[in-house]
Design an enzyme around this catalytic site. Structure first.
Site, mmCIF file in Angstrom:
data_model
loop_
_atom_site.group_PDB
_atom_site.id
_atom_site.type_symbol
_atom_site.label_atom_id
_atom_site.label_comp_id
_atom_site.label_asym_id
_atom_site.label_seq_id
_atom_site.Cartn_x
_atom_site.Cartn_y
_atom_site.Cartn_z
ATOM 1 C CG HIS A 16 -111.251 -26.624 -2.293
ATOM 2 N ND1 HIS A 16 -111.669 -26.330 -3.574
ATOM 3 C CD2 HIS A 16 -110.639 -25.505 -1.843
ATOM 4 C CE1 HIS A 16 -111.320 -25.094 -3.868
ATOM 5 N NE2 HIS A 16 -110.705 -24.571 -2.831
ATOM 6 C CE1 TYR A 30 -110.353 -22.642 -6.941
ATOM 7 C CE2 TYR A 30 -108.464 -23.669 -7.988
ATOM 8 C CZ TYR A 30 -109.056 -23.118 -6.879
ATOM 9 O OH TYR A 30 -108.352 -23.021 -5.703
#
Length: 325
Positions: free
Chosen positions: A139, A56
């Site tokens: 992830h 992110y």
């Protein structure tokens, strides 16, 4: 705010968690003051579960989250991050990152090896200025699943056994691969992205039953499908799974909104409430980019949704039969 334990671990999360994507400047920039105000509003509203990732904003979300939580009692919050992408410095002359509005100072390198997972965690701890995270997730391992299963998962299990992290699991959108991971590994939690929503319910067929059988907790993320369900009346051009929503999905969202309105419920309220109908789902993680958005989402989340809404949605052919409501 209600809390639940993740799997058989001792880690607890609030039923509503703050997703860190927007704090990494997802799609559009959020300045430092607005990001800090977002985190402060979440804390003031009772949110104590904060989820972030190196992905992110090339670490920006982790830095902002860590800076805010640095002054908070460590026992009072739960911190989650992810592994699978290492951030490698590069010449920032390449411009702006593809999805996040940040300078392209680093490139992402996939690495689900044991050393890669451990290195990713250490670099996340350094960015956040903390000595531990409570939850660590593999992830977006879809394209690297076999490596993640053979090497990444044992690394997580090792970190958990050593007491370095409290709960481990995976954050993905592919429900079939997540279900396989649930069956073949001893996970505490999965974070499911956009597959247990009012518009996309594929997780209800195989994954959520497997989680319920194995005692694996589910955190529902992307419950707005990246925008389409985030407002009372979706506008043309609203996003669905990070791309403009197809016309048929836009029409379907408006039909769901019509039924919601008849029950004095907004589309975002229903979107946040829906995943929690399943007993395996212990929390919802929502990305928020302003203090006002936090307050609005928390108010919507804490407003009860009448059971008759789900009945009417099913009768209108807008909801499946997997959940009883």
């Amino acid at each position: 705010m209600r809390t639940s334990r993740l799997g058989r671990s001792a880690v607890e999360v609030t039923e509503l968690g703050l997703g860190g994507g927007p704090l990494g400047n997802l799609f559009t920039a959020v300045d430092d003051d607005a990001a800090a105000a977002t985190l402060a509003a979440a804390w003031d509203c009772g949110i104590r579960f904060f989820d972030t990732s190196p992905h992110y904003g090339l670490g920006l979300s982790e830095r902002r989250t860590g800076n805010f939580l640095h002054g908070k009692p460590r026992a009072e919050f739960t911190l989650s991050t992810k592994a699978g992408r290492l951030l490698v410095p590069q010449d920032p002359a390449g411009g702006t990152d593809e999805r996040f509005a940040v300078p392209a100072t680093h490139r992402r390198v996939w690495d689900f090896s044991r050393d890669g997972v451990r290195r990713s965690l250490q670099e996340s701890l350094d960015r956040m200025g903390t000595d531990r995270v409570d939850v660590l997730l593999l992830h977006d391992a879809e394209e690297h699943f076999e490596t993640a299963l053979r090497h990444g998962w044992p690394a997580l299990a090792e970190l958990r056994a050593q007491g370095v992290v409290g709960a481990v699991g995976a954050g993905m959108h592919d429900t079939a691969l997540l279900a396989r991971l649930v069956r073949e590994a001893d996970l505490d939690v999965v974070m499911l992205s956009g597959r247990c929503t009012l518009l996309e319910r594929s997780a209800l067929d195989e994954l959520l039953p497997a989680c319920a059988e194995r005692g694996v907790s589910v955190l529902a993320a992307s419950v707005f499908n990246s925008g389409l369900l985030a407002s009372a009346r979706p506008a043309a051009g609203a996003m669905f799974d990070y791309a403009p929503a197809p016309p048929e999905l836009l029409r379907r969202a408006h039909r769901i909104a019509d039924v919601c309105a008849a029950h004095a419920v907004t589309l975002p309220q229903a979107a946040m409430a829906f995943p929690l109908l399943h007993p395996a789902v212990v929390g919802v993680v929502v990305g928020m980019r302003s203090a006002a958005e936090v307050r609005s989402d928390v108010e919507a989340f804490e407003t009860g949704v009448p059971g008759g809404l789900w009945t009417d949605l099913r009768e209108a052919g807008l909801l499946g039969e997997q959940l009883s409501g």
